[in-house]
Design a protein around this motif. Structure first.
Motif, PDB file in Angstrom:
ATOM      1  N   LEU A  85       2.402  -7.117  -8.697  1.00 40.42           N
ATOM      2  CA  LEU A  85       1.816  -7.424  -9.816  1.00 40.42           C
ATOM      3  C   LEU A  85       2.213  -8.122 -10.981  1.00 40.42           C
ATOM      4  O   LEU A  85       1.808  -9.004 -11.617  1.00 40.42           O
ATOM      5  N   LEU A  86       3.387  -7.408 -11.583  1.00 40.00           N
ATOM      6  CA  LEU A  86       4.004  -7.915 -12.546  1.00 40.00           C
ATOM      7  C   LEU A  86       4.652  -9.098 -12.483  1.00 40.00           C
ATOM      8  O   LEU A  86       4.615 -10.156 -13.229  1.00 40.00           O
ATOM      9  N   SER A  87       5.433  -9.591 -11.354  1.00 40.79           N
ATOM     10  CA  SER A  87       6.016 -10.648 -11.021  1.00 40.79           C
ATOM     11  C   SER A  87       5.059 -11.955 -10.764  1.00 40.79           C
ATOM     12  O   SER A  87       5.259 -13.082 -11.471  1.00 40.79           O
ATOM     13  N   ASN A  88       3.868 -11.664 -10.206  1.00 46.40           N
ATOM     14  CA  ASN A  88       3.167 -12.829  -9.925  1.00 46.40           C
ATOM     15  C   ASN A  88       2.205 -12.973 -11.099  1.00 46.40           C
ATOM     16  O   ASN A  88       1.779 -14.236 -11.315  1.00 46.40           O
ATOM     17  N   CYS A  89       2.103 -12.015 -12.055  1.00 46.76           N
ATOM     18  CA  CYS A  89       1.458 -12.434 -13.312  1.00 46.76           C
ATOM     19  C   CYS A  89       2.340 -13.121 -14.054  1.00 46.76           C
ATOM     20  O   CYS A  89       1.845 -13.892 -15.038  1.00 46.76           O
ATOM     21  N   GLY A  90       3.421 -12.720 -14.069  1.00 49.51           N
ATOM     22  CA  GLY A  90       4.537 -13.507 -14.705  1.00 49.51           C
ATOM     23  C   GLY A  90       4.493 -15.035 -14.493  1.00 49.51           C
ATOM     24  O   GLY A  90       4.680 -15.982 -15.210  1.00 49.51           O
ATOM     25  N   LEU A  91       4.526 -15.176 -13.180  1.00 50.43           N
ATOM     26  CA  LEU A  91       4.454 -16.618 -12.625  1.00 50.43           C
ATOM     27  C   LEU A  91       3.347 -17.345 -13.026  1.00 50.43           C
ATOM     28  O   LEU A  91       3.487 -18.399 -13.178  1.00 50.43           O
ATOM     29  N   LEU A  92       2.196 -16.675 -13.328  1.00 50.79           N
ATOM     30  CA  LEU A  92       0.848 -17.258 -13.524  1.00 50.79           C
ATOM     31  C   LEU A  92       1.246 -17.813 -14.924  1.00 50.79           C
ATOM     32  O   LEU A  92       0.757 -18.896 -15.419  1.00 50.79           O
ATOM     33  N   SER A 101      -4.431 -17.279 -10.906  1.00 50.68           N
ATOM     34  CA  SER A 101      -5.105 -15.982 -11.253  1.00 50.68           C
ATOM     35  C   SER A 101      -5.724 -15.397  -9.871  1.00 50.68           C
ATOM     36  O   SER A 101      -5.938 -14.038  -9.721  1.00 50.68           O
ATOM     37  N   LEU A 102      -6.546 -16.183  -9.016  1.00 50.04           N
ATOM     38  CA  LEU A 102      -7.257 -15.734  -7.991  1.00 50.04           C
ATOM     39  C   LEU A 102      -6.022 -15.060  -7.138  1.00 50.04           C
ATOM     40  O   LEU A 102      -6.151 -14.107  -6.114  1.00 50.04           O
ATOM     41  N   VAL A 103      -4.662 -15.655  -6.907  1.00 56.40           N
ATOM     42  CA  VAL A 103      -3.798 -15.318  -6.005  1.00 56.40           C
ATOM     43  C   VAL A 103      -3.396 -13.849  -6.437  1.00 56.40           C
ATOM     44  O   VAL A 103      -2.990 -13.161  -5.675  1.00 56.40           O
ATOM     45  N   CYS A 104      -2.984 -13.709  -7.651  1.00 55.91           N
ATOM     46  CA  CYS A 104      -2.492 -12.432  -8.276  1.00 55.91           C
ATOM     47  C   CYS A 104      -3.442 -11.452  -7.984  1.00 55.91           C
ATOM     48  O   CYS A 104      -3.298 -10.230  -7.536  1.00 55.91           O
ATOM     49  N   SER A 105      -4.990 -11.611  -8.220  1.00 59.37           N
ATOM     50  CA  SER A 105      -5.958 -10.472  -7.827  1.00 59.37           C
ATOM     51  C   SER A 105      -5.791 -10.149  -6.428  1.00 59.37           C
ATOM     52  O   SER A 105      -6.077  -9.117  -6.262  1.00 59.37           O
ATOM     53  N   PHE A 106      -5.864 -11.377  -5.662  1.00 60.44           N
ATOM     54  CA  PHE A 106      -6.040 -11.083  -4.192  1.00 60.44           C
ATOM     55  C   PHE A 106      -4.662 -10.046  -3.500  1.00 60.44           C
ATOM     56  O   PHE A 106      -5.156  -9.133  -3.067  1.00 60.44           O
ATOM     57  N   TYR A 107      -3.731 -10.213  -4.202  1.00 64.87           N
ATOM     58  CA  TYR A 107      -2.592  -9.480  -3.538  1.00 64.87           C
ATOM     59  C   TYR A 107      -2.469  -8.160  -4.184  1.00 64.87           C
ATOM     60  O   TYR A 107      -2.123  -7.047  -3.706  1.00 64.87           O
ATOM     61  N   VAL A 108      -3.027  -7.977  -5.484  1.00 68.10           N
ATOM     62  CA  VAL A 108      -3.257  -6.529  -6.110  1.00 68.10           C
ATOM     63  C   VAL A 108      -4.233  -5.764  -5.309  1.00 68.10           C
ATOM     64  O   VAL A 108      -3.905  -4.687  -4.849  1.00 68.10           O
ATOM     65  N   VAL A 109      -5.346  -6.312  -4.837  1.00 67.51           N
ATOM     66  CA  VAL A 109      -6.274  -5.809  -4.221  1.00 67.51           C
ATOM     67  C   VAL A 109      -5.788  -5.627  -2.587  1.00 67.51           C
ATOM     68  O   VAL A 109      -5.888  -4.434  -2.202  1.00 67.51           O
ATOM     69  N   TRP A 110      -5.470  -6.504  -1.738  1.00 66.11           N
ATOM     70  CA  TRP A 110      -4.720  -6.439  -0.715  1.00 66.11           C
ATOM     71  C   TRP A 110      -3.653  -5.315  -0.590  1.00 66.11           C
ATOM     72  O   TRP A 110      -3.717  -4.297   0.473  1.00 66.11           O
ATOM     73  N   THR A 111      -2.505  -5.500  -1.374  1.00 66.24           N
ATOM     74  CA  THR A 111      -1.597  -4.192  -1.150  1.00 66.24           C
ATOM     75  C   THR A 111      -2.191  -3.082  -1.416  1.00 66.24           C
ATOM     76  O   THR A 111      -1.646  -1.912  -0.795  1.00 66.24           O
ATOM     77  N   THR A 112      -3.006  -2.593  -2.731  1.00 64.31           N
ATOM     78  CA  THR A 112      -3.420  -1.367  -2.645  1.00 64.31           C
ATOM     79  C   THR A 112      -4.450  -0.929  -1.416  1.00 64.31           C
ATOM     80  O   THR A 112      -4.314   0.386  -1.165  1.00 64.31           O
ATOM     81  N   ILE A 113      -5.241  -1.633  -1.209  1.00 60.83           N
ATOM     82  CA  ILE A 113      -5.915  -1.329  -0.116  1.00 60.83           C
ATOM     83  C   ILE A 113      -5.144  -1.015   1.194  1.00 60.83           C
ATOM     84  O   ILE A 113      -5.752   0.101   1.976  1.00 60.83           O
ATOM     85  N   PHE A 114      -4.373  -1.734   1.509  1.00 56.32           N
ATOM     86  CA  PHE A 114      -3.478  -1.542   2.587  1.00 56.32           C
ATOM     87  C   PHE A 114      -2.763  -0.177   2.557  1.00 56.32           C
ATOM     88  O   PHE A 114      -2.764   0.515   3.599  1.00 56.32           O
ATOM     89  N   LEU A 115      -2.247  -0.149   1.454  1.00 55.46           N
ATOM     90  CA  LEU A 115      -1.448   1.250   1.428  1.00 55.46           C
ATOM     91  C   LEU A 115      -2.142   2.539   1.316  1.00 55.46           C
ATOM     92  O   LEU A 115      -2.046   3.849   1.736  1.00 55.46           O
ATOM     93  N   GLU A 116      -3.320   2.378   0.781  1.00 57.70           N
ATOM     94  CA  GLU A 116      -4.355   3.543   0.491  1.00 57.70           C
ATOM     95  C   GLU A 116      -5.188   3.859   1.893  1.00 57.70           C
ATOM     96  O   GLU A 116      -5.073   4.817   2.386  1.00 57.70           O
ATOM     97  N   LEU A 117      -5.425   2.821   2.681  1.00 54.16           N
ATOM     98  CA  LEU A 117      -5.886   2.941   4.044  1.00 54.16           C
ATOM     99  C   LEU A 117      -4.906   3.505   5.019  1.00 54.16           C
ATOM    100  O   LEU A 117      -5.390   4.264   5.910  1.00 54.16           O
ATOM    101  N   TRP A 118      -3.629   3.135   4.729  1.00 50.43           N
ATOM    102  CA  TRP A 118      -2.716   3.597   5.465  1.00 50.43           C
ATOM    103  C   TRP A 118      -2.501   5.171   5.439  1.00 50.43           C
ATOM    104  O   TRP A 118      -2.404   6.084   6.334  1.00 50.43           O
ATOM    105  N   LYS A 119      -2.562   5.734   4.268  1.00 47.64           N
ATOM    106  CA  LYS A 119      -2.423   7.157   3.497  1.00 47.64           C
ATOM    107  C   LYS A 119      -3.555   7.623   4.731  1.00 47.64           C
ATOM    108  O   LYS A 119      -3.587   8.913   5.040  1.00 47.64           O
TER     109      LYS A 119
END
Length: 646
Positions: free
Chosen positions: A567-574, A246-264
């Motif tokens: 987000l969907l695939s990692n939640c599914g794995l969880l 669950s921590l892994v899923c949360s981390f990648y949601v935060v990381w991918t979103t912040i990465f793409l928003e900061l790139w914009k």
């Protein structure tokens, strides 16, 4: 007009060879000579007469036009006269029947006039970005800047090309013109040499030389590579500490979103400084766009128009049915691989090395299918006849991503959520990622290596130019550079580079819960790949005409799509974990599956919140745009007042 002709077919250079080695030796000798001449000119203000020929190349030749063997002298002269009507300076070298070069240059005043007509946006002395005005040059002269520095290296060849290409297009279509390309600036290229002391890429210099399209690619790959440091470190902690999924899923949601928003935000800063932030779909048509000449409803100028209904008809009746067929075929092939694995397992047992063969073959075929489908997607998008480059790229990327997601990741989704075999999923994912990275590296290094190895045979065919023939050439160094670079491959776009990065991003984030080391492999690969890309761009390809871009276009949406899918695939794995199933079955025995929906929606809400909190444009960019609008309105008021008084 300068014309130098050699009617005899002297041995000369013969057929053009892609001689990378000799090209590099020539560049190095020219670089040392030009540096010496520049020092001599700066110290003494003059150059010896013996070096006049060398000094001539200090004056810019922006574009070279190469004629085919079919073109006669009169055709070359006709093209030259057409170009001269626009104030472009020309020099025609009719070396032989097979070698005819037309060199294009222009005075600074002509280039500034063309920049005004093209409505290039430049920084003003007030700090805002405005459309360049030839009548108000002083407003664009920043402190310490000369008039020659207003235009960048990448802009001058494009300004000339845009004005001369339409009237000579008939000569291109008839086969009289073989190629048209800008010459490399040998001294400027040295700024892109590998420097181990450099901590970041010279993005501004890359943009100044290659244009904003290529500049944004290197800006993005640098930003993405630095961002990969965080999931790489997290992946190590995930393995060492056995972190909760669950921590892994949360981390990648935060990381991918912040990465793409900061790139914009960073991309908005680049495009504002480079004067491309206000580009729109109403920009000039791309070169391959076809249609009928009609008055533009906005400007009144005669422009090409093509009925949109024909474009939509092609898209929905031909292109997307073909794409759907390819997607179904890719999915069937992925499933067929599992049947082959089952047969190998039944015949040879679980310990046989032959079990590795199906997944290796599939990984190689995935790369081959991607290459073939890229050609098909380009062909279908060409038939749709989109007006602008941005529209064309968006529709081509949309087709490509539909196929690539199925082609590369369908087997992983099948293993994870149908077979529910996480051990096999980890093996399949790491094997495919490893082979994908190896194929990318082989492609990146193999192209330059094959080009160099080819010279072992090509250099024996090479002959020194006949001295008699040299006397008919206006400028030997310019002729030699044109000869060498005309044999290099043409650089088309950053399309394939973005595709590789996008697929790699999918491997990193889609199944991060079971592949923590994917980010480390991607990070190591990108550190070397970015320098290989720069080497190829400077040495393996002709210098491309710069393309203006305000962002990475449809690729931004492709990365955001993969972010949501992860987000969907990692939640599914969880929720496939036995302990997680037991926990929610205990607390929610009647509706255990509802917990997945709740957790997934919480993460989607977190993603949406981060998206809203981080503005896509920095504050200083928003202030700059508002300031430019204010100055434009004030200038318009002054103009109306002056007109009323007069």
């Amino acid at each position: 007009m300068e014309l130098h002709s050699a009617t005899q077919a002297a041995p000369g250079y013969g057929p053009r060879t892609r001689n990378i080695i000799e090209n590099q030796l020539f560049r190095r000798q020219r670089s040392l000579k030009l540096e010496a001449l520049q020092r001599q000119r700066s110290q003494y203000g003059t150059i010896d007469d013996a070096d006049d020929d060398e000094a001539d190349t200090l004056d810019k030749t922006y574009i070279v036009i190469i004629f085919t063997e079919k073109a006669k002298l009169r055709h070359c002269q006709d093209v030259e006269k057409i170009i001269q009507e626009f104030g472009i300076q020309t020099t025609l070298d009719f070396v032989s029947k097979t070698e005819k070069y037309l060199y294009l240059s222009a005075t600074l005043d002509t280039l500034l006039r063309l920049a005004d007509a093209a409505e290039l946006e430049k920084m003003t002395t007030t700090g805002s970005i405005q459309k360049f005005n030839h009548g108000c040059v002083a407003d664009f002269l920043l402190p310490g800047m000369t008039k020659a520095e207003i235009l960048h290296y990448c802009e001058t060849p494009v300004l000339i090309k845009d004005v001369v290409e339409p009237p000579i297009r008939s000569y291109i279509q008839k086969g009289y013109i073989e190629d048209m390309f800008p010459l490399h600036d040998i001294l400027y290229l040295e700024r892109f040499n590998l420097n181990l002391k450099r901590t970041k890429l010279p993005i501004e210099e890359i943009r100044n030389y290659f244009g904003s399209g290529i500049g944004l690619y290197f800006g993005f790959i640098e930003f993405y590579t630095k961002a990969l440091v965080f999931p790489a470190i997290f992946g190590i902690l995930q393995c060492l500490l056995d972190l909760n999924l669950s921590l892994v899923c949360s981390f990648y949601v935060v990381w991918t979103t912040i990465f793409l928003e900061l790139w914009k935000r960073k991309c908005a800063g680049y495009s504002y400084r480079w004067g491309t932030i206000e580009m729109s779909s109403l920009d000039k048509p791309r070169a391959a766009y076809t249609g009928q000449l009609k008055p533009d409803p906005i400007t009144g100028k005669m422009t090409l128009h093509y009925p949109m209904r024909y474009t939509y008809l092609q898209m929905y009746c031909i292109s997307y049915p073909v794409v759907l067929g390819c997607v179904v075929a890719a999915a069937w092939f992925a499933l067929y691989q599992f049947q082959i694995e089952a047969e190998v397992l039944a015949d040879f047992g679980a310990d046989s090395w032959l079990l590795y063969v199906p997944v290796i073959v599939q990984s190689v075929l995935i790369a081959i299918f991607s290459w073939a489908y890229e050609k098909l997607a380009t062909f279908l998008t060409n038939l749709e006849n989109h007006r602008t480059r941005s529209q064309y790229e968006r529709h081509r990327v949309n087709k490509l991503m539909l196929f690539e997601i199925v082609n590369n990741f369908f087997s992983q989704f099948y293993i994870a959520f149908v077979l529910q075999d996480l051990k096999q999923l980890k093996y399949q994912l790491m094997m495919q990622l490893l082979i994908f990275q190896l194929l990318c590296i082989a492609q990146e290094i193999g192209i330059p290596l094959m080009a160099v190895l080819r010279q072992k045979y090509a250099k024996y065919r090479h002959q020194e130019v006949d001295p008699e023939k040299l006397r008919t050439i206006t400028n030997k160094p310019r002729y030699e550079q044109s000869f060498y670079e005309s044999g290099l491959d043409a650089y088309h776009s950053t399309y394939e580079d973005y595709l590789q990065v996008c697929i790699q991003f999918g491997y990193v984030v889609l199944f991060a819960a079971v592949a923590p080391f994917a980010a480390i492999g991607a990070l190591i690969n990108n550190v070397f790949a970015v320098h290989i890309d720069m080497f190829k761009l400077c040495n393996i390809f002709k210098r491309p005409f710069a393309r203006r871009a305000k962002n990475i276009g449809a690729w931004q949406l492709a990365f955001e799509l993969l972010s949501v899918m992860s987000l969907l695939s990692n939640c599914g794995l969880l929720f496939l974990q036995p302990n997680v199933k037991q926990f929610f079955s205990h607390w929610l025995p009647s509706i255990p599956d509802l917990s997945f929906v709740i957790f997934e929606h919480l993460l989607l809400g977190l993603k949406f919140l981060i998206h809203k909190v981080i503005h896509e444009r920095p504050r200083w960019v928003r202030i700059g745009l508002l300031k430019a609008d204010f100055e434009t309105s004030q200038a318009l008021k002054k103009f109306k007042a002056a007109k009323k008084m007069s």
